[in-house]
Motif scaffolding. Structure first.
Motif, PDB file in Angstrom:
ATOM      1  N   ILE A   1       0.873  -1.189   0.000  1.00  9.71           N
ATOM      2  CA  ILE A   1       0.000   0.000   0.000  1.00  9.71           C
ATOM      3  C   ILE A   1       0.901   1.228   0.000  1.00  9.71           C
ATOM      4  O   ILE A   1       1.571   1.516   0.997  1.00  9.71           O
ATOM      5  CB  ILE A   1      -0.945   0.014   1.224  1.00  9.71           C
ATOM      6  N   ALA A   2       0.935   1.923  -1.124  1.00 12.10           N
ATOM      7  CA  ALA A   2       1.805   3.097  -1.238  1.00 12.10           C
ATOM      8  C   ALA A   2       1.253   4.294  -0.465  1.00 12.10           C
ATOM      9  O   ALA A   2       2.017   5.136   0.007  1.00 12.10           O
ATOM     10  CB  ALA A   2       1.994   3.461  -2.705  1.00 12.10           C
ATOM     11  N   GLY A   3      -0.048   4.353  -0.355  1.00 10.16           N
ATOM     12  CA  GLY A   3      -0.649   5.473   0.378  1.00 10.16           C
ATOM     13  C   GLY A   3      -2.159   5.413   0.337  1.00 10.16           C
ATOM     14  O   GLY A   3      -2.760   4.634  -0.418  1.00 10.16           O
ATOM     15  N   ARG A   4      -2.755   6.226   1.185  1.00 10.33           N
ATOM     16  CA  ARG A   4      -4.218   6.307   1.242  1.00 10.33           C
ATOM     17  C   ARG A   4      -4.620   7.777   1.088  1.00 10.33           C
ATOM     18  O   ARG A   4      -3.959   8.678   1.628  1.00 10.33           O
ATOM     19  CB  ARG A   4      -4.751   5.761   2.563  1.00 10.33           C
ATOM     20  N   LEU A   5      -5.699   7.998   0.370  1.00 15.72           N
ATOM     21  CA  LEU A   5      -6.213   9.349   0.164  1.00 15.72           C
ATOM     22  C   LEU A   5      -7.655   9.425   0.637  1.00 15.72           C
ATOM     23  O   LEU A   5      -8.452   8.513   0.365  1.00 15.72           O
ATOM     24  CB  LEU A   5      -6.141   9.745  -1.316  1.00 15.72           C
ATOM     25  N   SER A   6      -7.989  10.526   1.325  1.00 15.54           N
ATOM     26  CA  SER A   6      -9.375  10.758   1.738  1.00 15.54           C
ATOM     27  C   SER A   6     -10.155  11.373   0.587  1.00 15.54           C
ATOM     28  O   SER A   6      -9.671  12.289  -0.097  1.00 15.54           O
ATOM     29  CB  SER A   6      -9.419  11.684   2.954  1.00 15.54           C
ATOM     30  N   LEU A   7     -11.356  10.869   0.371  1.00 12.74           N
ATOM     31  CA  LEU A   7     -12.237  11.408  -0.668  1.00 12.74           C
ATOM     32  C   LEU A   7     -13.259  12.377  -0.087  1.00 12.74           C
ATOM     33  O   LEU A   7     -14.165  12.817  -0.797  1.00 12.74           O
ATOM     34  CB  LEU A   7     -12.952  10.268  -1.385  1.00 12.74           C
ATOM     35  N   LYS A   8     -13.132  12.703   1.190  1.00 14.48           N
ATOM     36  CA  LYS A   8     -14.043  13.651   1.836  1.00 14.48           C
ATOM     37  C   LYS A   8     -13.670  15.085   1.451  1.00 14.48           C
ATOM     38  O   LYS A   8     -12.559  15.373   1.006  1.00 14.48           O
ATOM     39  CB  LYS A   8     -13.975  13.504   3.351  1.00 14.48           C
ATOM     40  N   ILE A   9     -14.635  15.985   1.674  1.00 17.06           N
ATOM     41  CA  ILE A   9     -14.369  17.411   1.462  1.00 17.06           C
ATOM     42  C   ILE A   9     -13.477  17.912   2.596  1.00 17.06           C
ATOM     43  O   ILE A   9     -13.773  17.714   3.774  1.00 17.06           O
ATOM     44  CB  ILE A   9     -15.682  18.223   1.408  1.00 17.06           C
ATOM     45  N   GLN A  10     -12.393  18.545   2.239  1.00 16.62           N
ATOM     46  CA  GLN A  10     -11.452  19.063   3.215  1.00 16.62           C
ATOM     47  C   GLN A  10     -11.398  20.587   3.112  1.00 16.62           C
ATOM     48  O   GLN A  10     -11.805  21.173   2.104  1.00 16.62           O
ATOM     49  CB  GLN A  10     -10.060  18.471   2.966  1.00 16.62           C
ATOM     50  N   GLN A  11     -10.897  21.186   4.168  1.00 12.61           N
ATOM     51  CA  GLN A  11     -10.822  22.648   4.190  1.00 12.61           C
ATOM     52  C   GLN A  11      -9.411  23.087   4.548  1.00 12.61           C
ATOM     53  O   GLN A  11      -8.802  22.571   5.489  1.00 12.61           O
ATOM     54  CB  GLN A  11     -11.821  23.239   5.189  1.00 12.61           C
ATOM     55  N   LEU A  12      -8.951  24.082   3.812  1.00 15.82           N
ATOM     56  CA  LEU A  12      -7.646  24.669   4.055  1.00 15.82           C
ATOM     57  C   LEU A  12      -7.837  26.166   4.290  1.00 15.82           C
ATOM     58  O   LEU A  12      -8.404  26.863   3.446  1.00 15.82           O
ATOM     59  CB  LEU A  12      -6.714  24.444   2.856  1.00 15.82           C
ATOM     60  N   ASP A  13      -7.374  26.670   5.456  1.00 20.87           N
ATOM     61  CA  ASP A  13      -7.470  28.091   5.786  1.00 20.87           C
ATOM     62  C   ASP A  13      -6.141  28.764   5.483  1.00 20.87           C
ATOM     63  O   ASP A  13      -5.087  28.353   5.991  1.00 20.87           O
ATOM     64  CB  ASP A  13      -7.819  28.280   7.263  1.00 20.87           C
ATOM     65  N   VAL A  14      -6.216  29.818   4.657  1.00 23.52           N
ATOM     66  CA  VAL A  14      -5.013  30.544   4.242  1.00 23.52           C
ATOM     67  C   VAL A  14      -5.149  31.990   4.710  1.00 23.52           C
ATOM     68  O   VAL A  14      -6.163  32.649   4.429  1.00 23.52           O
ATOM     69  CB  VAL A  14      -4.828  30.498   2.719  1.00 23.52           C
ATOM     70  N   ILE A  15      -4.147  32.493   5.405  1.00 24.58           N
ATOM     71  CA  ILE A  15      -4.138  33.875   5.890  1.00 24.58           C
ATOM     72  C   ILE A  15      -3.136  34.661   5.059  1.00 24.58           C
ATOM     73  O   ILE A  15      -1.958  34.295   4.970  1.00 24.58           O
ATOM     74  CB  ILE A  15      -3.782  33.935   7.384  1.00 24.58           C
ATOM     75  N   ILE A  16      -3.623  35.736   4.434  1.00 23.27           N
ATOM     76  CA  ILE A  16      -2.795  36.553   3.545  1.00 23.27           C
ATOM     77  C   ILE A  16      -2.803  37.989   4.039  1.00 23.27           C
ATOM     78  O   ILE A  16      -3.861  38.531   4.387  1.00 23.27           O
ATOM     79  CB  ILE A  16      -3.315  36.516   2.098  1.00 23.27           C
ATOM     80  N   GLU A  17      -1.653  38.616   4.042  1.00 23.92           N
ATOM     81  CA  GLU A  17      -1.544  40.050   4.351  1.00 23.92           C
ATOM     82  C   GLU A  17      -1.178  40.786   3.070  1.00 23.92           C
ATOM     83  O   GLU A  17      -0.202  40.448   2.399  1.00 23.92           O
ATOM     84  CB  GLU A  17      -0.497  40.303   5.428  1.00 23.92           C
ATOM     85  N   THR A  18      -1.981  41.786   2.742  1.00 25.39           N
ATOM     86  CA  THR A  18      -1.742  42.545   1.518  1.00 25.39           C
ATOM     87  C   THR A  18      -2.172  43.982   1.726  1.00 25.39           C
ATOM     88  O   THR A  18      -2.661  44.354   2.802  1.00 25.39           O
ATOM     89  CB  THR A  18      -2.501  41.915   0.334  1.00 25.39           C
ATOM     90  N   LYS A  19      -2.004  44.797   0.675  1.00 25.84           N
ATOM     91  CA  LYS A  19      -2.287  46.221   0.758  1.00 25.84           C
ATOM     92  C   LYS A  19      -3.410  46.571  -0.198  1.00 25.84           C
ATOM     93  O   LYS A  19      -3.492  46.041  -1.305  1.00 25.84           O
ATOM     94  CB  LYS A  19      -1.031  47.034   0.429  1.00 25.84           C
ATOM     95  N   THR A  20      -4.286  47.487   0.223  1.00 24.07           N
ATOM     96  CA  THR A  20      -5.399  47.915  -0.612  1.00 24.07           C
ATOM     97  C   THR A  20      -4.988  49.100  -1.480  1.00 24.07           C
ATOM     98  O   THR A  20      -3.870  49.615  -1.385  1.00 24.07           O
ATOM     99  CB  THR A  20      -6.601  48.311   0.264  1.00 24.07           C
ATOM    100  N   LEU A  21      -5.926  49.544  -2.311  1.00 24.84           N
ATOM    101  CA  LEU A  21      -5.648  50.657  -3.216  1.00 24.84           C
ATOM    102  C   LEU A  21      -5.373  51.952  -2.459  1.00 24.84           C
ATOM    103  O   LEU A  21      -4.600  52.795  -2.918  1.00 24.84           O
ATOM    104  CB  LEU A  21      -6.832  50.842  -4.176  1.00 24.84           C
ATOM    105  N   ASP A  22      -6.011  52.136  -1.295  1.00 20.83           N
ATOM    106  CA  ASP A  22      -5.785  53.340  -0.487  1.00 20.83           C
ATOM    107  C   ASP A  22      -4.707  53.131   0.574  1.00 20.83           C
ATOM    108  O   ASP A  22      -4.724  53.757   1.632  1.00 20.83           O
ATOM    109  CB  ASP A  22      -7.091  53.812   0.162  1.00 20.83           C
ATOM    110  N   ASP A  23      -3.769  52.206   0.295  1.00 16.85           N
ATOM    111  CA  ASP A  23      -2.564  52.013   1.104  1.00 16.85           C
ATOM    112  C   ASP A  23      -2.875  51.614   2.545  1.00 16.85           C
ATOM    113  O   ASP A  23      -2.275  52.122   3.493  1.00 16.85           O
ATOM    114  CB  ASP A  23      -1.700  53.281   1.094  1.00 16.85           C
ATOM    115  N   VAL A  24      -3.810  50.705   2.718  1.00 15.60           N
ATOM    116  CA  VAL A  24      -4.136  50.164   4.034  1.00 15.60           C
ATOM    117  C   VAL A  24      -3.775  48.679   4.033  1.00 15.60           C
ATOM    118  O   VAL A  24      -4.230  47.929   3.163  1.00 15.60           O
ATOM    119  CB  VAL A  24      -5.635  50.340   4.368  1.00 15.60           C
ATOM    120  N   PHE A  25      -2.954  48.277   4.992  1.00 12.31           N
ATOM    121  CA  PHE A  25      -2.601  46.873   5.092  1.00 12.31           C
ATOM    122  C   PHE A  25      -3.724  46.111   5.788  1.00 12.31           C
ATOM    123  O   PHE A  25      -4.269  46.559   6.808  1.00 12.31           O
ATOM    124  CB  PHE A  25      -1.291  46.706   5.863  1.00 12.31           C
TER     125      PHE A  25
END
Length: 307
Positions: free
Chosen positions: A55-79
């Motif tokens: 058995i090389a590996g097992r994969l889940s076929l369920k729906i999974q969730q990944l939370d990604v936090i991004i810091e960026t700047k807006t058009l009016d220069d607000v982070f």
């Protein structure tokens, strides 16, 4: 049976048992033979060749969730920091691609999310980021679907679950909101005060009107009473002038009597001598007589002029 057969039987039993394995529901197992892909097994009891297949590996076929936090700047220069939740699952018919094409699918998805968010948010002002967060989520989903479908992943949904500007910016936004609400409250209070003043003025005007009407009615009734009193005195031989004078004198003494009943009254009526009543009566009779004579003289003068 010789004792040296027992270990062989145990080893044989273990090898036989290792040829059977169970795949859980909503999952898939990848089987390799001598390091080469052999097959994909779905849920249930499965069998493989011992020591040959693994058995090389097992994969889940369920729906999974990944939370990604991004810091960026807006058009009016607000982070601003955004939290993007990506819901994804392995496509059942593409387990091979999901297992062999990507070593770290989470890192791949995170990279695409960073790329899309940092391309979309700088085009918007801070207020627009809150209003158009669904547009950001749709852009992320479209980009991920195009990229990840080749790797055997299906992007179910993307959500922008949190938008967190800098603390000073949030404080300023709260002050703006509070000022706007105070302005609206002041407008409502001003309108209420204006309505109160208008209604009070209307009430005072109505009160004055009713008060004036009451005074007019009172004087009308007094006049009727005086008229009746004069008619009664005329019946006993007292003419109108003398009757009017007598009524005034009577009211004068009634006033003195009412003042005398008030023990705490400091009012002094002038003149207040005992002969004041008779003098008042004589003066009134004289004035009425003089006014009648003047009136008769004016009538005679008009007649002569007309003749």
């Amino acid at each position: 049976m010789p004792y040296f057969y027992i270990p062989l039987l145990v080893i044989g039993a273990l090898i036989l048992l290792s040829s059977f394995f169970v795949v859980k529901q909503q999952s898939a197992a990848v089987i390799e033979r001598f390091g080469k892909f052999l097959s994909i097994r779905q849920s249930g009891l499965q069998m493989k060749i011992p020591l040959v297949d693994r058995i090389a590996g097992r994969l889940s076929l369920k729906i999974q969730q990944l939370d990604v936090i991004i810091e960026t700047k807006t058009l009016d220069d607000v982070f601003v920091r955004l939290k993007v939740s990506v819901q994804y699952m392995v496509i059942r018919d593409k387990v091979y691609d999901a297992f062999y094409k990507l070593d770290y699918p989470h890192d791949q998805i995170t990279s695409y999310v960073f790329d899309v968010v940092r391309a979309e948010v700088p085009k918007m002002k801070l207020d627009d980021v809150f209003v158009k967060k669904d547009d950001i989520a749709l852009a992320v989903k479209a980009e991920l679907n195009d990229a990840m479908s080749d790797y055997g992943f299906d992007i179910i949904k993307t959500l922008v679950t949190d938008i967190d500007p800098d603390a000073q910016v949030k404080s300023a936004m709260n002050r703006i909101n509070a000022s706007e609400r105070e302005k609206i409250a002041a407008q409502f209070e001003g309108d209420a005060a204006r309505i109160l003043i208008v209604e009070k003025a209307k009430a005072e005007a109505e009160s004055k009107r009713l008060q004036g009407q009451g005074i007019a009615d009172q004087r009308r009734e007094i006049a009727r009473g005086l008229e009746e009193s004069v008619e009664v005195l005329n019946r006993v031989g007292i003419n109108s002038q003398e009757a009017s004078a007598l009524i005034v004198v009577t009211q004068h003494y009634d006033t003195l009597q009412s003042l005398g009943e008030e023990t705490n009254s400091n009012l002094i009526l002038l003149p207040n001598a005992p002969q004041a009543g008779s003098n008042m009566l004589n003066d009134m009779v004289a004035s009425f007589t003089a006014s009648n004579q003047i009136g008769e003289a004016m009538k005679n003068s008009k007649k002569k002029n007309n003749g």
